[in-house]
Design a protein around this motif. Structure first.
Motif, PDB file in Angstrom:
ATOM      1  N   GLY A 191       0.827  -1.203   0.000  1.00 23.46           N
ATOM      2  CA  GLY A 191       0.000   0.000   0.000  1.00 23.46           C
ATOM      3  C   GLY A 191       0.856   1.246   0.000  1.00 23.46           C
ATOM      4  O   GLY A 191       2.090   1.183   0.038  1.00 23.46           O
ATOM      5  N   ALA A 210       1.134   5.586   1.410  1.00 28.06           N
ATOM      6  CA  ALA A 210       0.844   6.436   2.554  1.00 28.06           C
ATOM      7  C   ALA A 210      -0.443   7.228   2.418  1.00 28.06           C
ATOM      8  O   ALA A 210      -0.995   7.694   3.413  1.00 28.06           O
ATOM      9  CB  ALA A 210       2.011   7.399   2.803  1.00 28.06           C
ATOM     10  N   ALA A 211      -0.954   7.406   1.200  1.00 29.07           N
ATOM     11  CA  ALA A 211      -2.202   8.139   0.997  1.00 29.07           C
ATOM     12  C   ALA A 211      -3.391   7.192   0.877  1.00 29.07           C
ATOM     13  O   ALA A 211      -4.386   7.501   0.235  1.00 29.07           O
ATOM     14  CB  ALA A 211      -2.110   9.043  -0.230  1.00 29.07           C
ATOM     15  N   SER A 212      -3.295   6.027   1.522  1.00 34.21           N
ATOM     16  CA  SER A 212      -4.374   5.035   1.627  1.00 34.21           C
ATOM     17  C   SER A 212      -4.620   4.255   0.348  1.00 34.21           C
ATOM     18  O   SER A 212      -5.652   3.591   0.212  1.00 34.21           O
ATOM     19  CB  SER A 212      -5.685   5.684   2.105  1.00 34.21           C
ATOM     20  OG  SER A 212      -5.502   6.363   3.337  1.00 34.21           O
ATOM     21  N   THR A 213      -3.689   4.292  -0.596  1.00 39.61           N
ATOM     22  CA  THR A 213      -3.800   3.452  -1.786  1.00 39.61           C
ATOM     23  C   THR A 213      -3.427   2.012  -1.421  1.00 39.61           C
ATOM     24  O   THR A 213      -2.774   1.758  -0.407  1.00 39.61           O
ATOM     25  CB  THR A 213      -2.888   3.956  -2.903  1.00 39.61           C
ATOM     26  OG1 THR A 213      -1.530   3.998  -2.412  1.00 39.61           O
ATOM     27  CG2 THR A 213      -3.296   5.346  -3.359  1.00 39.61           C
ATOM     28  N   GLU A 214      -3.819   1.072  -2.261  1.00 43.45           N
ATOM     29  CA  GLU A 214      -3.581  -0.340  -1.962  1.00 43.45           C
ATOM     30  C   GLU A 214      -3.704  -1.156  -3.241  1.00 43.45           C
ATOM     31  O   GLU A 214      -4.462  -0.822  -4.154  1.00 43.45           O
ATOM     32  CB  GLU A 214      -4.612  -0.838  -0.940  1.00 43.45           C
ATOM     33  CG  GLU A 214      -4.618  -2.323  -0.661  1.00 43.45           C
ATOM     34  CD  GLU A 214      -3.529  -2.782   0.298  1.00 43.45           C
ATOM     35  OE1 GLU A 214      -3.506  -3.982   0.635  1.00 43.45           O
ATOM     36  OE2 GLU A 214      -2.698  -1.933   0.706  1.00 43.45           O
ATOM     37  N   GLN A 274      -6.751   9.576  -1.951  1.00 37.45           N
ATOM     38  CA  GLN A 274      -5.679  10.466  -1.515  1.00 37.45           C
ATOM     39  C   GLN A 274      -6.032  11.000  -0.134  1.00 37.45           C
ATOM     40  O   GLN A 274      -6.510  12.124   0.038  1.00 37.45           O
ATOM     41  CB  GLN A 274      -5.485  11.619  -2.504  1.00 37.45           C
ATOM     42  CG  GLN A 274      -4.997  11.201  -3.885  1.00 37.45           C
ATOM     43  CD  GLN A 274      -3.528  10.826  -3.940  1.00 37.45           C
ATOM     44  OE1 GLN A 274      -2.653  11.622  -4.292  1.00 37.45           O
ATOM     45  NE2 GLN A 274      -3.228   9.562  -3.604  1.00 37.45           N
ATOM     46  N   MET A 313      -4.491  10.932   4.044  1.00 40.04           N
ATOM     47  CA  MET A 313      -3.475  10.582   5.027  1.00 40.04           C
ATOM     48  C   MET A 313      -3.997  10.957   6.418  1.00 40.04           C
ATOM     49  O   MET A 313      -4.739  11.920   6.546  1.00 40.04           O
ATOM     50  CB  MET A 313      -2.157  11.310   4.734  1.00 40.04           C
ATOM     51  CG  MET A 313      -1.528  10.929   3.406  1.00 40.04           C
ATOM     52  SD  MET A 313       0.003  11.840   3.047  1.00 40.04           S
ATOM     53  CE  MET A 313       1.178  10.907   4.044  1.00 40.04           C
ATOM     54  N   SER A 356      -2.727   6.787   6.444  1.00 41.30           N
ATOM     55  CA  SER A 356      -3.323   5.626   5.782  1.00 41.30           C
ATOM     56  C   SER A 356      -4.006   4.675   6.760  1.00 41.30           C
ATOM     57  O   SER A 356      -4.767   3.807   6.325  1.00 41.30           O
ATOM     58  CB  SER A 356      -2.254   4.868   4.994  1.00 41.30           C
ATOM     59  OG  SER A 356      -1.255   4.356   5.867  1.00 41.30           O
ATOM     60  N   ASP A 357      -3.739   4.822   8.050  1.00 45.14           N
ATOM     61  CA  ASP A 357      -4.363   3.917   9.025  1.00 45.14           C
ATOM     62  C   ASP A 357      -5.562   4.550   9.715  1.00 45.14           C
ATOM     63  O   ASP A 357      -6.093   3.997  10.685  1.00 45.14           O
ATOM     64  CB  ASP A 357      -3.342   3.458  10.065  1.00 45.14           C
ATOM     65  CG  ASP A 357      -2.721   4.608  10.855  1.00 45.14           C
ATOM     66  OD1 ASP A 357      -3.004   5.787  10.523  1.00 45.14           O
ATOM     67  OD2 ASP A 357      -1.941   4.345  11.796  1.00 45.14           O
ATOM     68  N   ARG A 413      -8.447  -0.733   3.533  1.00 42.28           N
ATOM     69  CA  ARG A 413      -7.830  -1.905   2.916  1.00 42.28           C
ATOM     70  C   ARG A 413      -8.549  -3.183   3.348  1.00 42.28           C
ATOM     71  O   ARG A 413      -8.809  -4.071   2.526  1.00 42.28           O
ATOM     72  CB  ARG A 413      -6.352  -1.950   3.276  1.00 42.28           C
ATOM     73  CG  ARG A 413      -5.587  -0.799   2.634  1.00 42.28           C
ATOM     74  CD  ARG A 413      -4.292  -0.484   3.314  1.00 42.28           C
ATOM     75  NE  ARG A 413      -3.623   0.616   2.622  1.00 42.28           N
ATOM     76  CZ  ARG A 413      -2.556   1.243   3.087  1.00 42.28           C
ATOM     77  NH1 ARG A 413      -2.023   0.890   4.234  1.00 42.28           N
ATOM     78  NH2 ARG A 413      -2.012   2.236   2.404  1.00 42.28           N
TER      79      ARG A 413
END
Length: 415
Positions: free
Chosen positions: A367, A369-373, A389, A391, A393-394, A399
């Motif tokens: 994944g 850092a901007a929550s992509t996966e 996009q 942040m 990401s958690d 995901r």
């Protein structure tokens, strides 16, 4: 916030379109993904999101909801340019393995064979950032250590709050004005966190990017363009965003003090992506699209080939997607990716039960850092990409939700 629901994109979606039912998915259950994405946007968790899924090389799900840029009224689509951050890492490792196949690089070579500045890099023992005490490593960091995040290299203080992380901050290692050569020399002057062989997330694959430059004799961006992006027709994947494409470049968001979406200005502007930036970050610097990255994933699922373009051979892909780190040396990998081992550039699912998510043993993923996966499931012949996009990401369990939503729609597994 109202969202946009885009129709399936056919050939425009990076891969040929297929009928979802014919490829083992329930159309009614896939519609649950639509509903979930709409909730994420309506609840103010995300400005916009795209999810694309392929099985057997055919695009079976492709939807976008919300906005890539709220202020500009720019809808989120599968060809929106997004910062993929650490999803860059898998691309860089593939590039390095092209050189391994050509005999220009060996996995067992010490890093210092290509970057002499690392010959004297010691391991942190104690002391503050001004006067750290070090000792020599028992064995030097090698190329495969870079690919598995077991080299002992770290990241700045946002990821590493120890004295070592502070030194990364002070040396301004990831300043966009640094070249890769400068990044390498600065990084080599910072102590390693641990003996090579123990997992520690950090600048390893940025340093691998510099190794690629030395071993190939070409700048990293040129090597990637010639050997990966052009053959795979990944025409929207790049380190810098030219003015002509900035109209498709998504904004980066976070949660403001009031809990509502706010633009993340620190590093969100162009930063690394300015046309005059010098740093080609192989660990986190690429901009791409859902459709481009879907093609990269399909190439990996196919054993290194897509549409007649052979990037790697199947045995190299098999090596990449085989776990490399013993359980007692996985460190923080066990915390942020339980059930996963580390392959070469990918997390590899070893124990689906321990992961807490549906999936198949042997699936590989990563994944940004901007929550992509993305994830690639060889057993089920599935590839999936999530683009947004936001942040950090958690902050949201996107995901986990994506995987659950995709697999709950798979009504004909193990075909």
């Amino acid at each position: 916030m109202a969202g946009l629901l885009a129709p399936a994109g056919g050939l425009a979606g990076g891969l040929p379109e297929g009928d979802s039912a014919s490829h083992g998915f329930s159309p009614d259950r896939l519609a649950r993904i639509d509903d979930a994405m709409q909730r994420w946007v309506d609840d103010g968790k995300l400005a916009g999101v795209t999810i694309a899924v392929a099985r057997d090389g055919k695009l079976v799900y492709d939807r976008s909801v919300g906005m890539a840029d709220i202020a500009r009224g720019l809808p989120m689509t599968g060809d929106t340019l997004v910062r993929i951050y650490s999803m860059t890492k898998a691309v860089t490792v593939v590039a390095a393995l092209i050189l391994v196949e050509e005999g220009k690089l060996r996995l067992t070579d010490p890093v210092s064979s290509y970057l002499p500045e690392f010959a004297g890099t010691g391991i942190y023992v104690d002391g503050g950032p001004d006067t750290p005490n070090t000792r020599p490593p028992k064995s030097p960091p090698r190329i495969f250590h870079l690919m598995t995040h077991t080299s002992g290299l770290s990241y700045p203080g946002g990821y590493d709050t120890t004295a070592v992380g502070t030194i990364y901050d002070r040396k301004d290692v990831f300043n966009p004005r640094n070249t890769l050569a400068e990044l390498s020399k600065k990084t080599a002057s910072i102590p390693l966190t641990d003996e090579p062989g123990n997992f520690h997330y950090g600048a390893s694959i940025d340093i691998l990017g510099r190794v690629i430059e030395v071993a190939s004799g070409k700048p990293l961006d040129k090597f990637l363009r010639e050997r990966l992006f052009a053959p795979l027709k990944m025409n929207d994947t790049m380190f810098t965003v030219p003015a002509s494409l900035r109209g498709r470049f998504a904004e980066l968001y976070t949660s403001g003090p009031d809990g509502k979406l706010a633009v993340l200005r620190d590093g969100a502007g162009l930063g690394l992506y300015e046309t005059d930036a010098r740093l080609l970050s192989g660990g986190g610097g690429l901009v791409s699209t859902t459709y481009d990255y879907l093609r990269f994933c399909q190439m990996m699922l196919n054993g290194g080939e897509l549409d007649g373009a052979r990037i790697l051979v199947p045995k190299t892909v098999q090596l990449m997607t085989t776990g490399q780190v013993s359980p007692d040396r996985r460190g923080t990998l066990k915390d942020f990716s339980p059930g996963y081992d580390m392959g070469l550039g990918f997390g590899v699912l070893e124990d689906p039960g321990a992961s807490g998510m549906p999936g198949s043993a042997g699936e590989f993923r990563w994944g940004g850092a901007a929550s992509t996966e993305f994830f690639i499931d060889p057993q089920e012949k599935i590839v999936a990409v999530l683009s947004t996009q936001f942040m950090p990401s958690d902050a949201h369990k996107l995901r986990e939700d994506m995987k659950a939503l995709i697999y709950q729609a798979l009504t004909a597994p193990d075909r």
